[in-house]
Motif scaffolding. Structure first.
Motif, short mmCIF file in Angstrom:
data_model
loop_
_atom_site.label_atom_id
_atom_site.label_comp_id
_atom_site.label_asym_id
_atom_site.label_seq_id
_atom_site.Cartn_x
_atom_site.Cartn_y
_atom_site.Cartn_z
N THR A 139 -43.32 90.25 43.24
CA THR A 139 -42.07 90.21 42.48
C THR A 139 -41.17 91.33 42.95
OG1 THR A 139 -43.32 89.41 40.57
CG2 THR A 139 -41.11 90.22 40.15
N ASN A 215 -48.16 90.64 41.42
CA ASN A 215 -48.06 90.10 40.07
C ASN A 215 -49.16 90.67 39.19
OD1 ASN A 215 -47.78 88.49 37.79
ND2 ASN A 215 -47.26 86.67 38.98
N ASP A 245 -39.50 86.12 42.12
CA ASP A 245 -40.83 85.96 42.74
C ASP A 245 -40.61 85.47 44.17
OD1 ASP A 245 -42.28 86.70 40.60
OD2 ASP A 245 -42.67 84.70 39.84
N LYS A 283 -42.43 78.31 40.30
CA LYS A 283 -43.31 79.32 39.71
C LYS A 283 -44.68 78.77 39.41
CE LYS A 283 -40.02 82.42 37.80
NZ LYS A 283 -38.98 82.33 36.87
N ARG A 379 -45.67 82.89 33.74
CA ARG A 379 -45.18 84.22 34.09
C ARG A 379 -44.99 84.99 32.80
NH1 ARG A 379 -39.65 85.55 37.42
NH2 ARG A 379 -40.30 87.53 38.25
#
Length: 660
Positions: A139, A215, A245, A283, A379
C-alpha cells in the motif's frame, strides 16, 4: 555477466522487435498517431506472452533486466518506425516519430507471480533478490514530489572519437561515473582515458519517489509492517497516490541514505519500478467461481418461500461465537454490504457506504464484532481511540531529506474498505472532529507544511464505545455517550447494548459459551442452510457488492418517505438523528438488504427491515416498541411470521398517522 558481442546484441534486438511488431501492433499504431513527440510513451508487454513465444528471451530479461530492458526500449523505437512505414504505405496515414518509448513488463498471470523468490513480501526482500525482475505488493503510504534528473548523456573519447552513452548511478545519488578506459570494441583497443561530453545529447527524465508498505492484514500478530522505497520514472510518475494498493515490478537496487550529522551512512534497499499495477479496483483477490455462484442461486431457490430464514442462515455465520444478537449481526452485514453511491444532477456525490456505532456496557461483545467485521472485509484497518490522533487517522506531514511529504493515516489506508475504531469515546474532541469530512464527503482536505491536497477516504467507519457512566434510557444519545450531534448523525445505525439483569438470557448464553468450548474445530460442514463458514461469507459479500445495484420500487419509496416524515413530526424526536441524513441512511440500508437477499430491486420487505434497523437506533422516539434491548435480540424460529407482525404494526402506525 559476460559482455555481449555486437552481433549478439543485434540478434536480440531483432528478435525483440519482431516480437513487438507481431503482438503489439495496435499499441504501436496508437503511439504513432499520438501528437506530442516529446512525451515518454509506455508499451505494455505481457511477460506470460513472452514466456510462451520466446522462453530464451524471457529468461534473459528475468536474469538481467537492467541490460535487456534498455535493449527492449531500443527495439520499441525500431518497431515504432516499422509501424510508421506500414501506416504510410498501406493506410495512407502519416504518424509522428517518437523519441521515447518504454517497454513496461506486466507480470500478471506469469510464472513470476507464483514463486516466493520473485514475488516475496516486502519484509522478506534480501540481497539474493538484487539484479532480477522482482515483484512487490503493498500500500502506498507516502508519495514525494515529481523531480527531474539527467537520464543519460553521450561522451566522446578524445583519442579515437568513439561516442558512447553513460547512465547515472542511482546508488551514488544519480551521479555519472566515467569508465576507466574507452569502451570501443574495435580490433585494436583504444585504451583512451579522457572523455568529453557531447553537446545537446542529454536526456532528462521525470522522477518520483514513493514508499510502499506491506499489507497489515497478511501479517501475524506483533509483526511490524515493513516498507520499501520505490522509484517511478517518466510515464509512471503521478499515477498512484497515498492509500492505493499496488503491485510493482522492477529491479532491486540500493542507495546511500541521506548524509546527516552523527548518523551512520548506509545503503537502503530501493526498487526501480518498470510497471505499476493499481489493485484498488481488483482488491478482492478471492476467486469467485461459477460453481460458487450456482451454489448461491440454489441456496436462494431452496428458501424461495421463506427468504428471511435463508437470510438468518447467512447472519448466523457472522461472529458465531457470540450467542444471539440478531439485530447487531444484521446491522454488521448491512453495513459491510452497503448501498449504491449515486451522483445527483449538480454532480454532488451521495455516499453508498454505511457507518455503524455500537454503544454498550463492558463485556457485550463490541470488540468481537469489530474484529470479525475486519476479517470479512477485503481491506481493513483496526485502531483504538486512545492511541489515535487526528494526524494518525487522516494524514501526516513528514520531512524526508529536507523535503516535506504526506504519509497516509488509518482512514486513507482503509480507502475502499473498513476502518474499525474501538474505544471511540477515548478520542480527544478535536481528533474526533477530523473524521467528520471523511465520513460524509468521503475525502480528507489537507493543508500542512505548504502541502494542500484532497485525499480519497471511501471508507466504512465501524465504531465501538462505552456509555458515559450509567446509561440513562430517558436521555438522548448525545448525553449518554458525550458524542456530538453532528458526529452521531453521520452514523447510519447506532445500536445500544445494555447488560441488564435477565436470568433466562444469562442461562442460555452460559450454556452456549460452555458448549462452544467442547465443540471441535471441524464442525463447519458444506451445508449452507444452517451456518455459513467465514470464507464463504467473504465471497458472498464480495459478490453481492460487485454484481447488484438495487433500484427502489414505488412502494418502498413511499414507506421510507412516510416513516421519515413521521419521525420529523414526532414531539420526542432526537434532533441529532432525525436529519436528512436519516432518509439517506434508510435508502442505503434498504439497498444493502436487497443485495443481501440476492435481488436487484428494493421491495417492501427491504424498506421495512431498514426501518426496523433505524428503530433499533432510536432510544426515545421509536414507533415499534417490541424491539427491546439489542443485546437480547435472538434469532426467531419463524422469522417470516415474526416479520409479518412487525410489518403490520409499522404500516398501521404509518396509516394511522395518515402519512402512508
Amino acid at each position: 555477466m559476460t559482455m555481449e558481442s555486437p552481433t549478439q546484441t543485434a540478434e536480440h534486438i531483432e528478435s525483440m522487435t519482431e516480437f513487438l511488431v507481431n503482438h503489439y501492433s495496435d499499441q504501436l499504431r496508437d503511439i504513432s498517431l499520438s501528437s506530442d513527440p516529446k512525451l515518454h510513451y509506455p508499451l505494455f508487454l505481457e511477460f506470460a506472452e513472452l514466456v510462451d513465444d520466446n522462453p530464451y528471451l524471457a529468461r534473459l530479461l528475468f536474469s538481467n533486466p537492467e541490460h535487456y530492458l534498455r535493449q527492449f526500449d531500443d527495439s520499441a523505437i525500431l518497431a515504432h518506425k516499422i509501424a510508421l512505414e506500414h501506416m504510410k504505405k498501406f493506410e495512407n496515414k502519416i504518424g509522428i516519430e517518437k523519441r521515447f518509448i518504454h517497454v513496461r513488463i506486466n507480470t500478471s498471470g506469469s510464472p513470476l507471480e507464483r514463486s516466493p523468490d520473485t514475488f516475496p513480501s516486502i519484509g522478506r526482500v534480501r540481497v539474493k533478490h538484487r539484479g532480477i525482475l522482482l515483484m512487490l505488493k503493498g500500500t502506498v503510504i507516502r508519495s514525494g514530489a515529481v523531480k527531474m534528473y539527467e537520464g543519460e548523456r553521450m561522451f566522446r573519447c578524445r583519442k579515437c572519437k568513439h561516442m558512447f552513452p553513460l547512465f547515472p548511478e542511482l546508488e551514488s545519488i544519480n551521479s555519472i561515473v566515467k569508465p576507466p578506459f574507452c569502451p570501443s570494441q574495435r580490433s585494436k583497443s583504444c585504451e583512451g582515458t579522457n572523455f568529453d561530453p557531447v553537446d545537446d545529447t542529454v536526456t532528462r527524465h521525470d522522477y518520483q519517489e514513493i514508499k510502499i508498505q506491506e499489507n497489515t492484514q497478511v501479517l501475524g500478530v506483533g509483526v511490524i509492517p515493513r516498507s520499501i522505497l520505490v522509484v517511478l520514472k517518466d510515464d509512471l510518475v503521478d499515477n498512484v497516490k497515498a492509500g492505493d494498493d499496488v503491485v510493482v515490478s522492477g529491479i532491486l537496487t540500493s542507495k546511500w541514505s541521506h548524509d546527516l550529522k552523527d548518523v551512520r551512512c548506509d545503503l537502503e534497499p530501493m526498487l526501480i519500478a518498470n510497471h505499476v499495477r493499481r489493485t484498488n479496483e481488483l482488491k478482492s483477490e478471492m476467486n469467485i467461481s461459477d460453481d460458487l455462484i450456482e451454489k448461491f442461486k440454489s441456496f436462494w431457490n431452496h428458501f424461495k418461500d421463506t427468504p428471511l430464514k435463508g437470510r438468518n442462515a447467512i447472519l448466523r455465520g457472522i461472529c458465531p461465537q457470540v450467542f444471539g444478537l440478531f439485530t447487531v449481526k444484521l446491522a454488521v452485514a448491512l453495513t459491510l454490504i452497503g448501498g449504491v453511491q449515486h451522483v445527483d444532477a449538480s454532480g454532488t456525490k451521495v455516499r453508498g457506504e454505511s457507518h455503524l456505532l455500537l454503544i454498550g456496557d463492558p463485556g457485550t461483545g463490541k470488540s468481537q464484532f469489530l474484529k470479525f467485521a475486519a476479517k470479512l472485509s477485503n481491506r481493513a484497518v483496526i485502531t483504538t481511540g486512545l492511541g489515535s490522533t487526528s494526524a494518525g487517522l487522516t494524514v501526516t506531514a513528514v520531512k524526508d531529506g529536507g523535503e516535506w511529504m504526506l504519509e497516509a493515516g488509518a482512514l486513507v489506508l482503509a480507502d475502499g474498505g473498513l476502518c474499525c475504531i474501538d474505544e471511540f469515546d477515548s478520542m480527544r474532541e478535536h481528533d474526533r472532529a477530523t473524521i467528520h469530512e471523511a465520513m460524509e464527503q468521503q475525502s480528507i482536505s489537507v493543508a500542512k507544511a505548504g502541502l494542500v491536497t484532497t485525499l480519497s477516504t471511501k471508507t466504512i467507519v465501524f465504531g465501538a464505545t462505552n456509555p458515559k457512566g450509567q446509561y440513562d434510557p430517558d436521555q438522548s444519545l448525545s448525553v449518554n455517550t458525550a458524542l456530538s450531534g453532528p458526529l452521531l448523525s453521520r452514523f447510519d445505525i447506532v445500536l445500544v447494548l445494555l447488560d441488564t439483569k435477565n436470568p433466562e438470557w444469562d442461562k442460555v448464553v452460559s450454556s452456549h459459551i460452555l458448549a462452544e468450548v467442547q465443540i471441535e474445530q471441524g464442525r463447519y460442514v458444506d451445508d449452507l442452510t444452517t451456518i455459513w463458514p467465514l470464507p464463504m461469507l467473504q465471497r458472498y459479500i464480495q459478490f453481492v457488492k460487485g454484481n447488484f445495484r438495487p433500484v427502489l420500487s414505488k412502494e418502498a419509496e413511499e414507506i421510507i418517505s412516510s416513516y421519515y416524515r413521521l419521525q420529523r413530526r414526532s414531539s420526542t424526536h432526537n434532533a441529532a438523528r432525525t436529519t436528512v441524513r436519516m432518509l439517506e441512511s434508510l435508502i442505503r440500508l434498504a439497498q444493502a438488504h436487497a443485495r443481501l437477499m440476492f435481488r436487484n430491486e428494493v421491495t417492501r420487505l427491504d424498506a421495512i427491515t431498514a426501518i426496523l434497523c433505524i428503530e433499533s437506533s432510536m432510544t426515545i422516539s421509536a414507533i415499534v416498541d417490541s424491539m427491546g434491548n439489542a443485546l437480547h435480540s435472538n434469532f426467531s424460529e419463524e422469522p417470516d411470521q415474526e416479520y409479518a407482525k412487525q410489518e403490520k404494526l409499522i404500516l398501521e402506525k404509518l396509516r394511522g398517522d395518515e402519512i402512508y
